[in-house]
Scaffold this motif. Structure first.
Motif, PDB file in Angstrom:
ATOM      1  N   ARG A 147       0.812  -1.211   0.000  1.00 50.57           N
ATOM      2  CA  ARG A 147       0.000   0.000   0.000  1.00 50.57           C
ATOM      3  C   ARG A 147       0.848   1.265   0.000  1.00 50.57           C
ATOM      4  O   ARG A 147       0.543   2.224  -0.711  1.00 50.57           O
ATOM      5  CB  ARG A 147      -0.926   0.010   1.228  1.00 50.57           C
ATOM      6  CG  ARG A 147      -1.842   1.230   1.243  1.00 50.57           C
ATOM      7  CD  ARG A 147      -2.729   1.275   2.472  1.00 50.57           C
ATOM      8  NE  ARG A 147      -3.590   2.451   2.424  1.00 50.57           N
ATOM      9  CZ  ARG A 147      -4.383   2.852   3.412  1.00 50.57           C
ATOM     10  NH1 ARG A 147      -4.430   2.140   4.547  1.00 50.57           N
ATOM     11  NH2 ARG A 147      -5.125   3.944   3.293  1.00 50.57           N
ATOM     12  N   TRP A 148       1.899   1.285   0.806  1.00 51.68           N
ATOM     13  CA  TRP A 148       2.653   2.526   1.007  1.00 51.68           C
ATOM     14  C   TRP A 148       4.117   2.377   0.585  1.00 51.68           C
ATOM     15  O   TRP A 148       4.732   1.344   0.831  1.00 51.68           O
ATOM     16  CB  TRP A 148       2.642   2.937   2.487  1.00 51.68           C
ATOM     17  CG  TRP A 148       1.297   3.187   3.071  1.00 51.68           C
ATOM     18  CD1 TRP A 148       0.591   2.354   3.894  1.00 51.68           C
ATOM     19  CD2 TRP A 148       0.485   4.348   2.895  1.00 51.68           C
ATOM     20  NE1 TRP A 148      -0.612   2.919   4.245  1.00 51.68           N
ATOM     21  CE2 TRP A 148      -0.697   4.150   3.645  1.00 51.68           C
ATOM     22  CE3 TRP A 148       0.642   5.538   2.171  1.00 51.68           C
ATOM     23  CZ2 TRP A 148      -1.723   5.097   3.694  1.00 51.68           C
ATOM     24  CZ3 TRP A 148      -0.375   6.483   2.224  1.00 51.68           C
ATOM     25  CH2 TRP A 148      -1.542   6.265   2.971  1.00 51.68           C
ATOM     26  N   GLU A 171       0.933   6.492  -1.552  1.00 53.62           N
ATOM     27  CA  GLU A 171       0.012   5.359  -1.544  1.00 53.62           C
ATOM     28  C   GLU A 171      -0.147   4.781  -2.945  1.00 53.62           C
ATOM     29  O   GLU A 171      -0.201   5.522  -3.939  1.00 53.62           O
ATOM     30  CB  GLU A 171      -1.350   5.792  -1.016  1.00 53.62           C
ATOM     31  CG  GLU A 171      -2.319   4.656  -0.787  1.00 53.62           C
ATOM     32  CD  GLU A 171      -3.594   5.097  -0.111  1.00 53.62           C
ATOM     33  OE1 GLU A 171      -4.381   4.222   0.300  1.00 53.62           O
ATOM     34  OE2 GLU A 171      -3.810   6.327   0.019  1.00 53.62           O
ATOM     35  N   ARG A 215      -0.910  -3.495   4.223  1.00 53.29           N
ATOM     36  CA  ARG A 215      -1.169  -2.104   4.630  1.00 53.29           C
ATOM     37  C   ARG A 215      -0.158  -1.573   5.650  1.00 53.29           C
ATOM     38  O   ARG A 215      -0.263  -0.429   6.083  1.00 53.29           O
ATOM     39  CB  ARG A 215      -2.577  -2.001   5.228  1.00 53.29           C
ATOM     40  CG  ARG A 215      -3.696  -2.311   4.248  1.00 53.29           C
ATOM     41  CD  ARG A 215      -5.046  -2.317   4.965  1.00 53.29           C
ATOM     42  NE  ARG A 215      -6.164  -2.366   4.032  1.00 53.29           N
ATOM     43  CZ  ARG A 215      -6.656  -3.472   3.501  1.00 53.29           C
ATOM     44  NH1 ARG A 215      -6.090  -4.640   3.808  1.00 53.29           N
ATOM     45  NH2 ARG A 215      -7.668  -3.441   2.667  1.00 53.29           N
ATOM     46  N   GLU A 265      -3.344   4.687   9.005  1.00 55.22           N
ATOM     47  CA  GLU A 265      -2.923   5.779   8.133  1.00 55.22           C
ATOM     48  C   GLU A 265      -1.716   6.479   8.748  1.00 55.22           C
ATOM     49  O   GLU A 265      -1.642   6.616   9.983  1.00 55.22           O
ATOM     50  CB  GLU A 265      -4.062   6.806   7.959  1.00 55.22           C
ATOM     51  CG  GLU A 265      -5.375   6.232   7.466  1.00 55.22           C
ATOM     52  CD  GLU A 265      -5.345   5.954   5.979  1.00 55.22           C
ATOM     53  OE1 GLU A 265      -4.560   6.599   5.262  1.00 55.22           O
ATOM     54  OE2 GLU A 265      -6.113   5.078   5.534  1.00 55.22           O
TER      55      GLU A 265
END
Length: 409
Positions: free
Chosen positions: A252-253, A288, A309, A331
């Motif tokens: 994801r990141w 992202e 994630r 997040e």
């Protein structure tokens, strides 16, 4: 006779034979060739590694078995007949290595890796009669390396969707692991130039193989490939590397941090990912993915595909690199500095970060971008085996699933 004198004589003999038949030349003059005492990189020094006494050196044997030995031999012979300004000889040799490896479609990335090192070793030890400055040699080495990685081989066709993909060289090559393969590089060789039929139409794939070297990343190797791809209006940029055992991960990141693990030359670098000169560089701690992660998870295959994630950030109010990182799956905290992306803080994470930092910097917000980690590929079972059936089948299975996942993108 010393080894250096013998090496020079071996280079002069074929040159003399070629010149002796020309009108007006009774005999050829000795020409400079190679200085075998010139220092090599750690990667190039591994060309001498063997798995057991009396066995052939692993790298050159894989080059021979992979059908690339002739390309390297032709290049070294041409060097002995080349003046220092003939950069086209270097570029053509790199291109021939890349295209030959792609055309074989063998899913074995190792022959290209070791053949490239044989070629850069020859160029590093080459001594042309007219001399060569360190700057000129470094320029030629980059041209050879880039061409032999497919970085300059982008040939997108009009009227079809375009996807740019990179894999990586083998890494962690110490001891008997010198025979290691990287399925992400194998997948890149399978993908390059392929036209994939997908439910949304045809997709043309252009691929390249990245080095496992911090210094090459500092010189903009990632931006060179993906900058060209984005200028050709690619609809997706996908970085691929080897990751965790038994699974694929869509990360994801991407995080703006280097964790310091050593590269293929034994060099470790720690700190924020630096900018690449000449390219737009938005200052982002995390980027992202915009890949269709759920569709990739749902496509199925021999290995499970997960959407990872996780990320890590340094504590707010402390300088990056100090304190204990906080690792979570929600997040990133606004204003926090990245300590690791979902794919860690090594060069795989950095390839995703750089490719997508460039994508955003060029305003290509609608272009899909992200990273795919493949399952770990083990070694051949026998301690001195270069390959075996299970090893070949596992690598092909992983590489084929990469192709299927790129088609989903």
């Amino acid at each position: 006779m010393t080894p250096r004198v013998l090496e020079r004589l071996l280079c002069v003999i074929p040159l003399a034979a070629g010149l002796a038949g020309l009108p007006g030349l009774a005999a050829a003059q000795p020409a400079p060739c190679f200085d075998v005492t010139a220092p090599l990189t750690v990667e190039e020094q591994r060309l001498d590694d063997v798995l057991a006494p009396g066995r052939p050196a692993v790298g050159p044997e894989l080059v021979r078995l992979g059908g690339l030995a002739g390309v390297v031999e032709r290049f070294t012979e041409r060097l002995c007949r080349t003046e220092r300004g003939r950069a086209d000889v270097v570029t053509r040799a790199g291109q021939e290595l890349w295209r030959t490896a792609v055309e074989r479609r063998s899913a074995d990335d190792r022959p290209l890796y070791w053949a490239r090192l044989q070629a850069t070793k020859a160029l590093r030890q080459w001594r042309p009669r007219t001399g060569l400055t360190d700057v000129e040699r470094a320029h030629l080495l980059r041209r050879l390396d880039h061409a032999a990685r497919g970085l300059d081989d982008i040939r997108f066709a009009d009227g079809v969707r375009r996807v740019a993909v990179t894999g990586f060289d083998p890494f962690q090559l110490d001891g008997t692991a010198v025979r290691r393969s990287n399925p992400s590089g194998a997948a890149a060789l399978l993908l390059d130039g392929q036209v994939l039929d997908t439910p949304r139409g045809r997709v043309v794939v252009e691929a390249a193989v990245l080095p496992v070297l911090w210094g090459a990343f500092d010189q903009g190797v990632v931006e060179r490939f993906y900058g060209t791809a984005l200028a050709a209006r690619s609809s997706a940029v996908v970085t691929v590397s080897q990751g965790r055992p038994g699974r694929f991960d869509v990360e994801r990141w991407a995080g703006r941090w280097r964790g310091g693990s050593p590269d293929n030359n034994g060099i470790g670098v720690r700190g924020p990912v630096p900018a690449a000169p000449g390219w737009p560089q938005p200052a982002l701690e995390f980027i992202e993915t915009t890949l269709p992660a759920q569709r990739m998870v749902d496509v199925g295959g021999p290995y499970p595909v997960l959407f990872n994630r996780e990320f890590c950030e340094w504590p707010l109010g402390t300088p990056p690199g100090e304190g204990t990182p906080s690792c979570r799956t929600d997040e990133p905290t606004p204003g926090a500095a990245a300590a690791a992306g979902s794919g860690g803080n090594y060069l795989s994470n950095e390839s995703m970060y750089r490719a997508n930092r460039l994508r955003l910097g060029l305003g290509a917000d609608r272009v899909l971008g992200g990273h795919l980690h493949t399952p770990v590929l083990g070694l051949p079972a026998g301690p001195t085996d270069l390959t075996d059936r299970v090893f070949e089948e596992d690598r092909r299975r992983i590489a084929d699933q990469v192709v299927a996942l790129v088609a989903v993108v």
